[in-house]
Design a protein around this motif. Structure first.
Motif, PDB file in Angstrom:
ATOM      1  N   SER A   1      46.637  39.410  40.109  1.00  0.00           N
ATOM      2  CA  SER A   1      47.928  40.454  39.843  1.00  0.00           C
ATOM      3  C   SER A   1      47.744  41.232  38.476  1.00  0.00           C
ATOM      4  N   LEU A   2      47.338  42.517  38.472  1.00  0.00           N
ATOM      5  CA  LEU A   2      46.995  43.189  37.432  1.00  0.00           C
ATOM      6  C   LEU A   2      48.098  43.628  36.576  1.00  0.00           C
ATOM      7  N   LYS A   3      48.104  43.491  35.107  1.00  0.00           N
ATOM      8  CA  LYS A   3      49.091  43.693  34.254  1.00  0.00           C
ATOM      9  C   LYS A   3      48.944  45.098  33.667  1.00  0.00           C
ATOM     10  N   SER A   4      47.670  45.374  33.464  1.00  0.00           N
ATOM     11  CA  SER A   4      47.021  46.473  32.662  1.00  0.00           C
ATOM     12  C   SER A   4      45.731  46.931  32.985  1.00  0.00           C
ATOM     13  N   ILE A   5      45.354  48.010  33.362  1.00  0.00           N
ATOM     14  CA  ILE A   5      43.829  48.370  33.634  1.00  0.00           C
ATOM     15  C   ILE A   5      43.674  49.912  32.885  1.00  0.00           C
ATOM     16  N   GLU A   6      42.621  49.765  32.158  1.00  0.00           N
ATOM     17  CA  GLU A   6      42.307  50.936  31.499  1.00  0.00           C
ATOM     18  C   GLU A   6      40.727  51.308  31.712  1.00  0.00           C
ATOM     19  N   VAL A   7      40.487  52.498  31.789  1.00  0.00           N
ATOM     20  CA  VAL A   7      38.966  53.083  32.109  1.00  0.00           C
ATOM     21  C   VAL A   7      38.452  53.756  30.791  1.00  0.00           C
TER      22      VAL A   7
ATOM     23  N   VAL B   1      41.593  54.554  28.413  1.00  0.00           N
ATOM     24  CA  VAL B   1      42.834  55.601  29.191  1.00  0.00           C
ATOM     25  C   VAL B   1      43.540  54.628  30.196  1.00  0.00           C
ATOM     26  N   LEU B   2      44.500  54.396  29.784  1.00  0.00           N
ATOM     27  CA  LEU B   2      45.307  53.535  30.750  1.00  0.00           C
ATOM     28  C   LEU B   2      45.741  54.308  32.021  1.00  0.00           C
ATOM     29  N   LEU B   3      45.448  53.497  33.074  1.00  0.00           N
ATOM     30  CA  LEU B   3      45.500  53.962  34.708  1.00  0.00           C
ATOM     31  C   LEU B   3      46.996  53.643  35.093  1.00  0.00           C
TER      32      LEU B   3
ATOM     33  N   ASN C   1      44.550  56.149  42.273  1.00  0.00           N
ATOM     34  CA  ASN C   1      44.062  54.898  41.478  1.00  0.00           C
ATOM     35  C   ASN C   1      44.368  53.339  42.392  1.00  0.00           C
ATOM     36  N   SER C   2      45.265  53.608  43.222  1.00  0.00           N
ATOM     37  CA  SER C   2      45.340  52.247  44.097  1.00  0.00           C
ATOM     38  C   SER C   2      44.150  52.053  44.843  1.00  0.00           C
ATOM     39  N   GLN C   3      43.505  53.023  45.479  1.00  0.00           N
ATOM     40  CA  GLN C   3      42.404  52.977  46.091  1.00  0.00           C
ATOM     41  C   GLN C   3      41.149  52.385  45.311  1.00  0.00           C
ATOM     42  N   LEU C   4      41.307  53.001  43.989  1.00  0.00           N
ATOM     43  CA  LEU C   4      40.272  52.705  42.845  1.00  0.00           C
ATOM     44  C   LEU C   4      40.351  51.121  42.893  1.00  0.00           C
ATOM     45  N   ILE C   5      41.535  50.599  42.720  1.00  0.00           N
ATOM     46  CA  ILE C   5      42.029  49.488  42.361  1.00  0.00           C
ATOM     47  C   ILE C   5      41.575  48.330  43.546  1.00  0.00           C
TER      48      ILE C   5
END
Length: 77
Positions: free
Chosen positions: A33-39, A46-48, A55-59
């Motif tokens: 379960s992701l709380k935060s993802i940044e690139v 940069v917060l996604l 972005n959901s496909q990337l995740i």
């Protein structure tokens, strides 16, 4: 559930910083379960937006890599 924080993971999709929860007793992609993802962008992190369709496909593509990283880290401890 166990909290995790990956300060930097290099992938074919980019460089990411990720935090969230995962169940190390049930190590499956669905247990993350992701709380935060940044690139990493040209000017820094940069917060996604986790809810956007692109972005959901990337995740979804990143989750198996995150699971592998977490399992390796957990086995090394």
């Amino acid at each position: 559930m166990q909290l995790f924080n990956i300060s930097r993971i290099n992938t074919d999709f980019g460089i990411f910083r990720v935090s969230g929860d995962w169940c190390f007793n049930n190590p499956e992609v669905e247990s993350i379960s992701l709380k935060s993802i940044e690139v990493m962008g040209t000017d820094g992190w940069v917060l996604l937006n986790k809810t956007s369709e692109s972005n959901s496909q990337l995740i979804n593509n990143l989750l198996p890599l995150l699971l592998s990283h977490l399992l390796l880290k957990n086995n090394a401890v």
